[in-house]
Design an enzyme around this catalytic site. Structure first.
Site, PDB file in Angstrom:
ATOM      1  N   LYS A 290       0.845  -1.196   0.000  1.00  0.00           N
ATOM      2  CA  LYS A 290       0.000   0.000   0.000  1.00  0.00           C
ATOM      3  C   LYS A 290       0.879   1.244   0.000  1.00  0.00           C
ATOM      4  CE  LYS A 290      -4.000   1.730   2.707  1.00  0.00           C
ATOM      5  NZ  LYS A 290      -4.899   1.432   3.852  1.00  0.00           N
TER       6      LYS A 290
ATOM      7  N   SER B  44      -9.879   1.404   2.790  1.00  0.00           N
ATOM      8  CA  SER B  44      -9.024   2.263   1.993  1.00  0.00           C
ATOM      9  C   SER B  44      -7.960   1.511   1.194  1.00  0.00           C
ATOM     10  CB  SER B  44      -8.330   3.276   2.901  1.00  0.00           C
ATOM     11  OG  SER B  44      -7.461   2.627   3.798  1.00  0.00           O
TER      12      SER B  44
ATOM     13  N   SER C 250     -10.019  -1.189   6.831  1.00  0.00           N
ATOM     14  CA  SER C 250      -9.424  -0.964   5.505  1.00  0.00           C
ATOM     15  C   SER C 250      -8.727  -2.157   4.873  1.00  0.00           C
ATOM     16  CB  SER C 250      -8.437   0.195   5.564  1.00  0.00           C
ATOM     17  OG  SER C 250      -9.149   1.394   5.469  1.00  0.00           O
TER      18      SER C 250
END
Ligand code: GLN
Length: 471
Positions: free
Chosen positions: A76, A151, A175
């Site tokens: 990420k 997310s 997330s």
């Protein structure tokens, strides 16, 4: 011919050791797929230019006993990897290059993993759809008109679309688990503190944790074991026990699953998963979590408070976007005003409000007190049950744009996931069926929570549920 993109970590590792193919070949298969499909999906913000050099270094580690040697993994965009850009999908970090490597990433590199690139996310991990990214939305591989969740939507979509064998995300309120659920893969939020946060850009420091996305529970376990552990660079990190009584009883908070907020198909898949656990020999018990109805409200007070302080460091002076004003205050105002997107600004304002004198007691302290009650609720529930089962998200992936202008509808995506962050317990989302909508099969996930440090219970149940080999 075997499809190199369909392997699990376990299978790829065995094949690499046998010499069925090289690390270069394995990585190339993923790079080819990225080239073919990521234009549509947009899971990646950047594919690293040195993948083949990493592959060559990794090849030397194959056979040394580490199952991650040569495994292509995506990370990420809020994790630091020295010398590479990292932006948290924010304009304010445009041009920022990581000066050191996050502990979790360092552990992957030391194990011989190949890092393919950095994935798209909601700006600073705030959101449930990646629509808050400053660099465009990630599409759901199962239906390109829908969100991949968030997310960590890019990390989830990358694995679901075979653009990485596995990936890392971060989870502050759901997330990892919610995008895993929407993309039909496994997502683990480890115990708070079990994975070092050193080098993870902070969102809510008392809630954040790094965890894996994978196709199988066994792979999530391999990744978790690789990245976990106490770290001298993160004083909140700790070694988790990962052992204890084997899980037998699964608790279901029926009182929290009533009402019409949950898609009937999600409830159907959930009931079917209960039957499956029963047929596997588990006992299902009804549990009460008296304060769980307040979780979302507590989270949306405490999290923005932490966000507002954590984002204070981005002032446009030392790094990232800089907008010149006629004095220092204007520099801050212009840089932050232009660098942060609307959701980041909303949360900074909410956080500053709940922390302001006069409101601190009414909001921040009250929410902190209810957080303690939630911890008690879970401690009591875990006297009756070994794990707690709910759906992961109230409905399958929604259409891009559907909730973008309604923050509260978006926040409701987190209803089943935020409590594990508030309490600090580990939780996992595993695929448990699909709902057919407009000719597409949209994944549905179930969510299991265990006591602190008992990831082993989640792995055992998850592997049994998915029919993976359990020793
Ligand atoms: N969707 C939640 C939020 O917007 C969770 C985010 C996260 O876990 N990083 O805050």
């Amino acid at each position: 011919m075997i499809d190199l993109k369909k392997l699990t970590i376990k299978k790829a590792h065995e094949a690499l050791v046998r010499g069925d193919f090289t690390v270069r070949e394995l990585c190339q298969a993923y790079l080819d797929e990225i080239k073919k499909r990521d234009g549509d999906i947009h899971a990646y913000l950047e594919v690293y230019s040195d993948v083949m050099a990493q592959a060559d270094a990794a090849q030397k580690k194959v056979g040394e006993g580490n199952s991650l040697a040569g495994i292509p993994i995506a990370i990420k965009d809020n994790m630091l990897f020295e010398g590479k850009a990292a932006t948290s999908a924010s304009k304010i970090l445009q041009g920022y290059v990581a000066p050191y490597t996050a502990t979790a990433i360092r552990k992957l590199v030391d194990a011989g993993a190949v890092l393919l690139g950095r994935t798209n996310m909601d700006e600073f991990a705030m959101g449930s759809s990646t629509e808050n990214s400053a660099y465009g939305v990630t599409k759901n591989p199962h239906d390109l008109s829908r969100v991949a969740g968030g997310s960590s939507g890019g990390s989830a979509a990358a694995v679901a679309a075979d653009l990485a064998l596995a990936s890392l995300g971060s989870d502050t309120g759901g997330s990892i688990r919610q995008p895993a659920s929407h993309c039909g893969i496994v997502g683990l939020k480890p115990t708070y503190g079990s994975v070092s946060r050193h080098g993870l850009m902070a969102m809510g420091s008392s809630l954040d944790v790094i965890g894996p996305f994978s196709k199988t529970v066994s792979d999530a376990e391999i990744l978790f074991n690789a990245i976990k552990g106490k770290d001298r660079y993160d004083s909140t990190s700790l070694d988790v026990p990962m052992a204890g009584k084997r899980p037998q009883k699964i608790g279901v908070p029926r009182h929290f699953l009533k009402g019409d907020g949950i898609d009937p198909e999600v409830m159907k898949a959930f009931e079917a998963s209960i039957e499956r656990f029963r047929s596997l020999g588990y006992e299902i018990v009804d549990i009460e979590l008296p304060n769980i109805g307040y979780s979302l409200a507590v989270y949306y007070v405490l999290m923005p408070a932490e966000v507002s302080t954590n984002l204070a460091r981005f002032d446009g002076i030392k790094y990232g976007l800089h907008k010149e004003g006629s004095n220092l205050l204007e520099d801050y105002l212009f840089s932050r005003g232009e660098g942060f997107g609307p959701e980041a600004r909303r949360r900074v304002m909410l956080g500053s409000y709940v922390l302001s004198s006069g409101y601190y007691d009414a909001y921040y302290n009250k929410a902190s007190a209810v957080r303690e009650l939630l911890k008690d609720d879970f401690a009591k529930a875990f006297e009756r049950a070994d794990v707690i089962l709910t759906p992961t998200a109230p409905a399958p992936a929604f259409k891009i744009g559907e909730k973008a202008s309604d923050p509260v509808a978006m926040y409701l995506e987190d209803i089943f996931t935020v409590t594990a962050n508030l309490v600090g317990t580990p939780a996992i989302s595993i695929p448990a069926g699909t709902k057919e909508v407009e000719g597409k099969r949209l994944p549905i996930g179930i969510h299991l929570v265990s006591p602190h440090g008992r990831e082993d219970a989640l792995f055992e149940l998850g592997k049994k549920f998915l029919g993976e080999d359990v020793e």
